[in-house]
Design an enzyme around this catalytic site. Structure first.
Site, mmCIF file in Angstrom:
data_model
loop_
_atom_site.group_PDB
_atom_site.id
_atom_site.type_symbol
_atom_site.label_atom_id
_atom_site.label_comp_id
_atom_site.label_asym_id
_atom_site.label_seq_id
_atom_site.Cartn_x
_atom_site.Cartn_y
_atom_site.Cartn_z
ATOM 1 N N SER A 6 0.819 -1.219 0.000
ATOM 2 C CA SER A 6 0.000 0.000 0.000
ATOM 3 C C SER A 6 0.848 1.263 0.000
ATOM 4 C CB SER A 6 -0.868 0.041 1.262
ATOM 5 O OG SER A 6 -1.666 -1.099 1.358
ATOM 6 N N GLU A 7 0.225 2.338 -0.471
ATOM 7 C CA GLU A 7 0.846 3.663 -0.411
ATOM 8 C C GLU A 7 -0.187 4.632 0.162
ATOM 9 O OE1 GLU A 7 2.434 4.665 -4.252
ATOM 10 O OE2 GLU A 7 3.845 2.973 -4.198
ATOM 11 N N GLY A 40 -4.575 2.134 -1.755
ATOM 12 C CA GLY A 40 -4.828 1.071 -0.769
ATOM 13 C C GLY A 40 -5.536 -0.079 -1.451
ATOM 14 N N SER A 41 -6.866 0.032 -1.583
ATOM 15 C CA SER A 41 -7.632 -1.014 -2.276
ATOM 16 C C SER A 41 -7.176 -1.127 -3.732
ATOM 17 C CB SER A 41 -9.125 -0.690 -2.224
ATOM 18 O OG SER A 41 -9.602 -0.814 -0.902
ATOM 19 N N THR A 90 3.274 -3.303 8.582
ATOM 20 C CA THR A 90 3.480 -4.050 9.823
ATOM 21 C C THR A 90 4.925 -4.540 9.834
ATOM 22 O OG1 THR A 90 1.204 -4.827 9.671
ATOM 23 C CG2 THR A 90 2.655 -6.031 11.178
ATOM 24 N N ASP A 118 -3.280 -14.117 -0.876
ATOM 25 C CA ASP A 118 -4.219 -15.242 -0.695
ATOM 26 C C ASP A 118 -3.866 -15.995 0.593
ATOM 27 O OD1 ASP A 118 -5.521 -14.626 -3.033
ATOM 28 O OD2 ASP A 118 -4.501 -16.151 -4.236
ATOM 29 N N ARG A 154 -4.411 -13.649 3.723
ATOM 30 C CA ARG A 154 -5.818 -13.489 4.147
ATOM 31 C C ARG A 154 -6.274 -14.670 4.993
ATOM 32 N NH1 ARG A 154 -7.251 -10.654 -1.688
ATOM 33 N NH2 ARG A 154 -6.402 -8.624 -1.048
ATOM 34 N N GLN A 206 -21.341 -6.301 25.221
ATOM 35 C CA GLN A 206 -22.713 -6.240 25.734
ATOM 36 C C GLN A 206 -22.907 -7.196 26.923
ATOM 37 O OE1 GLN A 206 -24.432 -3.885 24.481
ATOM 38 N NE2 GLN A 206 -26.399 -4.192 25.477
ATOM 39 N N GLU A 217 -4.980 -6.214 4.827
ATOM 40 C CA GLU A 217 -4.838 -7.290 3.819
ATOM 41 C C GLU A 217 -6.094 -7.392 2.945
ATOM 42 O OE1 GLU A 217 -2.615 -10.710 4.566
ATOM 43 O OE2 GLU A 217 -1.338 -9.773 6.076
HETATM 44 N N1 CAA Z 1 -3.339 -14.606 -7.636
HETATM 45 C C1 CAA Z 1 -2.629 -14.506 -8.798
HETATM 46 N N2 CAA Z 1 -2.868 -13.553 -9.706
HETATM 47 C C2 CAA Z 1 -3.888 -12.702 -9.476
HETATM 48 C C3 CAA Z 1 -4.671 -12.774 -8.322
HETATM 49 C C4 CAA Z 1 -4.360 -13.771 -7.373
HETATM 50 N N3 CAA Z 1 -5.051 -13.895 -6.241
HETATM 51 N N4 CAA Z 1 -5.598 -11.794 -8.375
HETATM 52 C C5 CAA Z 1 -5.408 -11.137 -9.525
HETATM 53 N N5 CAA Z 1 -4.370 -11.685 -10.196
HETATM 54 C C6 CAA Z 1 -3.825 -11.270 -11.492
HETATM 55 C C7 CAA Z 1 -4.930 -11.088 -12.527
HETATM 56 O O1 CAA Z 1 -5.242 -12.316 -13.160
HETATM 57 C C8 CAA Z 1 -4.313 -10.076 -13.466
HETATM 58 O O2 CAA Z 1 -3.439 -10.700 -14.364
HETATM 59 P P1 CAA Z 1 -3.885 -10.957 -15.916
HETATM 60 O O3 CAA Z 1 -4.150 -9.581 -16.473
HETATM 61 O O4 CAA Z 1 -2.701 -11.633 -16.524
HETATM 62 O O5 CAA Z 1 -5.108 -11.807 -15.853
HETATM 63 C C9 CAA Z 1 -3.456 -9.205 -12.556
HETATM 64 O O6 CAA Z 1 -3.250 -9.977 -11.355
HETATM 65 C C10 CAA Z 1 -4.121 -7.911 -12.169
HETATM 66 O O7 CAA Z 1 -5.327 -8.256 -11.543
HETATM 67 P P2 CAA Z 1 -6.621 -7.360 -11.610
HETATM 68 O O8 CAA Z 1 -6.853 -6.879 -13.012
HETATM 69 O O9 CAA Z 1 -7.717 -8.107 -10.944
HETATM 70 O O10 CAA Z 1 -6.138 -6.118 -10.730
HETATM 71 P P3 CAA Z 1 -6.931 -4.934 -10.121
HETATM 72 O O11 CAA Z 1 -6.101 -3.704 -10.252
HETATM 73 O O12 CAA Z 1 -8.326 -4.894 -10.640
HETATM 74 O O13 CAA Z 1 -6.914 -5.268 -8.529
HETATM 75 C C11 CAA Z 1 -7.669 -6.234 -6.486
HETATM 76 C C12 CAA Z 1 -7.391 -6.413 -7.982
HETATM 77 C C13 CAA Z 1 -8.269 -7.549 -6.062
HETATM 78 C C14 CAA Z 1 -8.626 -5.113 -6.219
HETATM 79 C C15 CAA Z 1 -6.315 -5.979 -5.754
HETATM 80 O O14 CAA Z 1 -5.802 -4.711 -6.071
HETATM 81 C C16 CAA Z 1 -6.453 -6.089 -4.255
HETATM 82 O O15 CAA Z 1 -6.446 -7.188 -3.710
HETATM 83 N N6 CAA Z 1 -6.541 -4.918 -3.562
HETATM 84 C C17 CAA Z 1 -6.432 -4.916 -2.107
HETATM 85 C C18 CAA Z 1 -4.981 -4.780 -1.719
HETATM 86 C C19 CAA Z 1 -4.703 -5.297 -0.358
HETATM 87 O O16 CAA Z 1 -5.182 -6.350 0.055
HETATM 88 N N7 CAA Z 1 -3.845 -4.588 0.349
HETATM 89 C C20 CAA Z 1 -3.412 -4.985 1.655
HETATM 90 C C21 CAA Z 1 -1.998 -4.573 1.856
HETATM 91 S S1 CAA Z 1 -1.105 -5.438 3.082
HETATM 92 C C22 CAA Z 1 -1.599 -4.811 4.576
HETATM 93 O O17 CAA Z 1 -2.757 -4.754 4.831
HETATM 94 C C23 CAA Z 1 -0.602 -4.302 5.543
HETATM 95 C C24 CAA Z 1 -0.024 -5.295 6.475
HETATM 96 O O18 CAA Z 1 1.160 -5.246 6.758
HETATM 97 C C25 CAA Z 1 -0.892 -6.300 7.166
#
Ligand code: CAA
Length: 378
Positions: free
Chosen positions: A122-123, A127-128, A154, A239, A242, A335, A362
């Protein structure tokens, strides 16, 4: 549960009971991250649970690891998130995508807990929409120069190494999700700057910081895999991450249920223990049912992962359900305690605060639903 799983689960439970739970409120109050406890987790092998034995890991399956993580979270979610991020993200990303040399260099000390790992995607403004990142890696002779700011990391301050994603495309030739690389960055590299330590609602003992890279040079052997595939590696890593957050949510919920059961047995009103009232029984029954359902979904997802099946949808479902269950269970726990649930002197107020972020980090619940829906349409 196999005998081995039971043994690991019991070890984690005993460790959490003795070394974590008694100090958890104090750490929360003081914003103190117990680095020494993480070192002990390393000694137990809990920082290399799913790494192969050839890299000094315990070589366990995901199901066993997640059982242990739930127990640690039952002790304290801040310790668990540190352990979860390290086990699920940087170590697994290096294992899946690293060269033999990178694995040899990083995984052994990470498995032993000598090197604590962080993950940074994230930046401040992405985020999302993680692929909307701006931090830039510029190719130079022999390596890359990194610039830009990352957020919500983290273990990003006192951690030793961060696996971080930056743009590897150029401003003139943007390639979206395919213009991002993953880099292995030791936090003592010149140009690594730790920014603000976030003042959080819950999980206050865990360290969450912004970081920045200022003209930081990293050699080629710190680029992970293909420079256009870092975003894919990160999403695959998430994956597994999560599932870890789902386990954390179940652990927080379990602690809230146990405190509620004990309190409802001891607290008397209208001449009897409050657990004798049907209204209380309905609450406790609903709490316990959601916890079992969350745990069952988590382990359905873990079994799929261990069988090598695609797990994005199940991991998103497990995180979504378990984190929402944690909010439900901890709200009900407050509660059950009534006024005592609202004050710091009793434990459920902290569990309520700790639960909230499981619906956010995440990937928010909304992002989990987006992932699930995309998989359903596939
Ligand atoms: N596994 C493998 N590849 C994947 C995938 C997965 N689970 N999900 C998507 N991809 C691939 C797609 O197939 C695509 O590739 P192709 O074009 O070759 O098919 C590529 O990745 C891009 O995918 P999308 O077009 O779906 O990308 P998007 O920009 O629409 O974003 C999203 C998808 C699901 C919204 C993603 O951006 C996302 O998960 N956002 C949330 C980010 C997040 O969870 N951040 C948490 C940060 S960590 C944290 O919280 C801090 C900490 O320290 C705990």
């Amino acid at each position: 549960m196999t005998p081995e799983q039971q043994q690991i689960r019991d070890l984690a439970r005993e460790f959490a009971e003795n070394e974590i739970r008694p100090f958890s409120a104090e750490w929360d109050e003081a914003h103190h991250f117990p680095r020494e406890v993480v070192a002990k987790l390393g000694e137990l092998g809990f920082l290399g649970m799913v790494l192969p034995e050839e890299y000094d890991g315990l070589g366990l399956d995901s199901a066993t690891y997640l059982m242990a993580l739930e127990e640690i979270a039952r002790g304290d979610a801040s310790v668990a998130v540190s352990m979860g991020v390290h086990n699920s993200l940087p170590t697994q990303m290096i294992l899946a995508n690293g060269t033999p040399g990178q694995k040899e260099r990083w995984l052994k000390p990470m498995a032993r807990g000598e090197v604590l790992g962080a993950f940074s995607l994230s930046e401040p403004d992405s985020g999302s929409d993680a692929a909307g990142m701006l931090a830039q890696a510029r190719k130079v002779d022999g390596g890359w120069v990194l610039n830009g700011a990352k957020a919500w990391v983290t273990n990003g301050g006192f951690g030793d190494v961060v696996v971080t994603m930056l743009r590897t495309d150029t401003p003139d030739d943007r390639r979206g999700a395919k213009g991002i690389g993953a880099f292995i960055v030791p936090t003592n590299t010149e140009g690594y700057v730790v920014g603000r330590r976030e003042e959080k609602m819950g999980q206050r003992a865990s360290e969450t910081v912004g970081i920045a890279f200022h003209e930081m040079f990293v050699p080629d052997d710190q680029l992970l895999g293909d420079p256009s595939q870092g975003f894919i590696y990160a999403l695959k890593g998430l994956d597994a991450g999560r599932l870890g957050i789902a386990a954390l949510a179940v652990g927080i919920s379990q602690a809230a249920l146990e405190h509620s059961l004990a309190y409802a047995a001891e607290r008397r009103q209208f001449g009897k223990a409050i657990r004798e009232f049907e209204g209380m029984q309905f609450k406790l029954a609903n709490m316990a049912t959601r916890i079992e359902a969350a745990r069952a979904l988590l382990h359905r997802a873990a079994a799929a992962k261990d069988a090598g099946e695609p797990v994005a949808k199940l991991a998103a479902m497990a995180k979504l359900f378990a984190s929402e269950a944690a909010m439900y269970v901890t709200t009900e726990a407050v509660q059950v305690f009534g006024g005592y649930g609202y004050v710091r002197e009793y434990p459920v107020e902290k569990l309520f605060r700790d639960a909230k972020v499981t619906e956010i980090y995440e990937g928010t619940s909304e992002i989990q639903k987006l992932v699930i829906a995309r998989e359903l349409y596939r």
